[in-house]
Each structure stands twice: as C-alpha cells, then as structure tokens.
Design a protein around this motif. Structure first.
Motif, PDB file in Angstrom:
ATOM      1  N   PHE A  34       0.854  -1.179   0.000  1.00 30.13           N
ATOM      2  CA  PHE A  34       0.000   0.000   0.000  1.00 30.13           C
ATOM      3  C   PHE A  34       0.894   1.234   0.000  1.00 30.13           C
ATOM      4  N   LEU A  35       0.856   1.981  -1.086  1.00 32.64           N
ATOM      5  CA  LEU A  35       1.678   3.180  -1.184  1.00 32.64           C
ATOM      6  C   LEU A  35       0.914   4.398  -0.696  1.00 32.64           C
ATOM      7  N   ALA A  36       1.612   5.255   0.019  1.00 27.65           N
ATOM      8  CA  ALA A  36       1.054   6.572   0.314  1.00 27.65           C
ATOM      9  C   ALA A  36       0.917   7.296  -1.022  1.00 27.65           C
ATOM     10  N   GLY A  37       0.131   8.311  -1.061  1.00 30.31           N
ATOM     11  CA  GLY A  37      -0.016   9.052  -2.304  1.00 30.31           C
ATOM     12  C   GLY A  37       1.328   9.569  -2.791  1.00 30.31           C
ATOM     13  N   CYS A  88       3.478  12.102  -4.536  1.00 30.86           N
ATOM     14  CA  CYS A  88       3.326  13.533  -4.776  1.00 30.86           C
ATOM     15  C   CYS A  88       4.387  14.018  -5.767  1.00 30.86           C
ATOM     16  N   MET A  96       6.195   7.450  -7.667  1.00 28.55           N
ATOM     17  CA  MET A  96       5.498   6.195  -7.389  1.00 28.55           C
ATOM     18  C   MET A  96       6.356   5.011  -7.821  1.00 28.55           C
ATOM     19  N   THR A 153      -5.324   2.102  -8.652  1.00 29.52           N
ATOM     20  CA  THR A 153      -4.847   3.454  -8.347  1.00 29.52           C
ATOM     21  C   THR A 153      -6.018   4.394  -8.057  1.00 29.52           C
ATOM     22  N   ARG A 154      -5.654   5.480  -7.436  1.00 29.47           N
ATOM     23  CA  ARG A 154      -6.559   6.618  -7.264  1.00 29.47           C
ATOM     24  C   ARG A 154      -5.752   7.848  -7.640  1.00 29.47           C
ATOM     25  N   SER A 204      -8.849   2.156 -11.857  1.00 29.45           N
ATOM     26  CA  SER A 204      -8.418   3.444 -11.324  1.00 29.45           C
ATOM     27  C   SER A 204      -9.611   4.351 -11.097  1.00 29.45           C
ATOM     28  N   GLU A 229      -1.825  13.979  -7.157  1.00 29.08           N
ATOM     29  CA  GLU A 229      -1.313  12.934  -6.268  1.00 29.08           C
ATOM     30  C   GLU A 229      -1.829  11.598  -6.785  1.00 29.08           C
ATOM     31  N   GLU A 233      -2.281   7.589  -5.697  1.00 29.48           N
ATOM     32  CA  GLU A 233      -2.220   6.488  -4.727  1.00 29.48           C
ATOM     33  C   GLU A 233      -2.209   5.184  -5.488  1.00 29.48           C
ATOM     34  N   VAL A 267      -1.949   0.586  -4.966  1.00 27.22           N
ATOM     35  CA  VAL A 267      -1.788  -0.663  -4.227  1.00 27.22           C
ATOM     36  C   VAL A 267      -1.195  -1.665  -5.220  1.00 27.22           C
TER      37      VAL A 267
END
Length: 136
Positions: A33-36, A38, A63, A80-81, A110, A126, A128, A130
C-alpha cells in the motif's frame, strides 16, 4: 518473474473506460500500500508548479521509486486513485492521460477524482496505488 495481478474486463459494462474494471491477486500475494505519490523533488520542493501534466509525470516517477523500494514495479499495481486539485474536467483529463500512458497495457482499475486542495504548496496531482507481489 510471475505477476500476481490479474486484470478483469467486463463485457457487461461500457468499453469507454480506459482501464480494467477490476483486478485480483492470489491469497499468497504480498500487498504493498503506497502513500499518495506527490510531485515533489528530492529537496522537498513542488515540481512543475501550475502544470498538471508535469506534476502527474513527477508523481508517477516518485510512485515508481516507492514501488521499487518495496520490491515491486508498475506492472504489480492492482489499482490506483488519481487526485487532481481542480474542478475543471480538462485538468483531470490532462493528469489522467499522463498516468494512463505510464501504465501502458497494464491498465489497472483506477479512480480519477477532482479535489479542492492537496497537502503541499502548489500541489495539483497525487497518485495512490496498491500493488500485489509474488515473492520468490
């Protein structure tokens, strides 16, 4: 290396979407799980101020680095988001096209969202993510 992610397309839903509608990974996959991600430079400054495409590209670059540090790659992403600080659809699409192109044929599910503001000064984009990895 075998990939854990299986993309699922639906013949019952519109084919207009530029991504798979779902994805799965087997129970033995390790989830990351990646933080957003930036659009920040190494010195902490915001890259490409005022440029949605430039910031999306920098966020994708960051990323990729975070994925590599976790033992994964962009082909391991399961979803993704994409967050874009704008109410203009054109700005969202500009950022989305950069992210979409970065994934190529690995068109993961996404969500693209317009938001009011993001966390860093002058930040517009940003991403996000997974990922799912099969460790050998």
């Amino acid at each position: 290396m075998p990939r854990a992610v299986t993309l699922i397309r639906s013949g019952s839903l519109s084919d207009v979407a530029e991504y798979a509608y779902a994805a799965t990974a087997p129970a033995e996959a390790r989830l990351v799980f990646l933080a957003g991600a930036c659009p920040l430079n190494e010195d902490g400054s915001t890259a490409a101020k005022g440029d949605y495409a430039g910031q999306a590209a920098k966020a994708v670059e960051n990323m990729r680095t975070a994925l590599a540090d976790a033992g994964a790659s962009i082909e391991d992403v399961i979803g993704t988001r994409v967050l874009v600080a704008s109410s203009r659809r054109e700005d969202l699409v500009t950022a989305w096209e950069v992210v979409r192109d970065a994934f190529g044929d690995h068109d993961v599910p996404s969500t693209l969202m317009g938001v009011t503001v993001l966390g860093y000064d002058d930040q517009l984009v940003e991403v996000e993510a997974v990922a799912a990895v099969l460790d050998s």
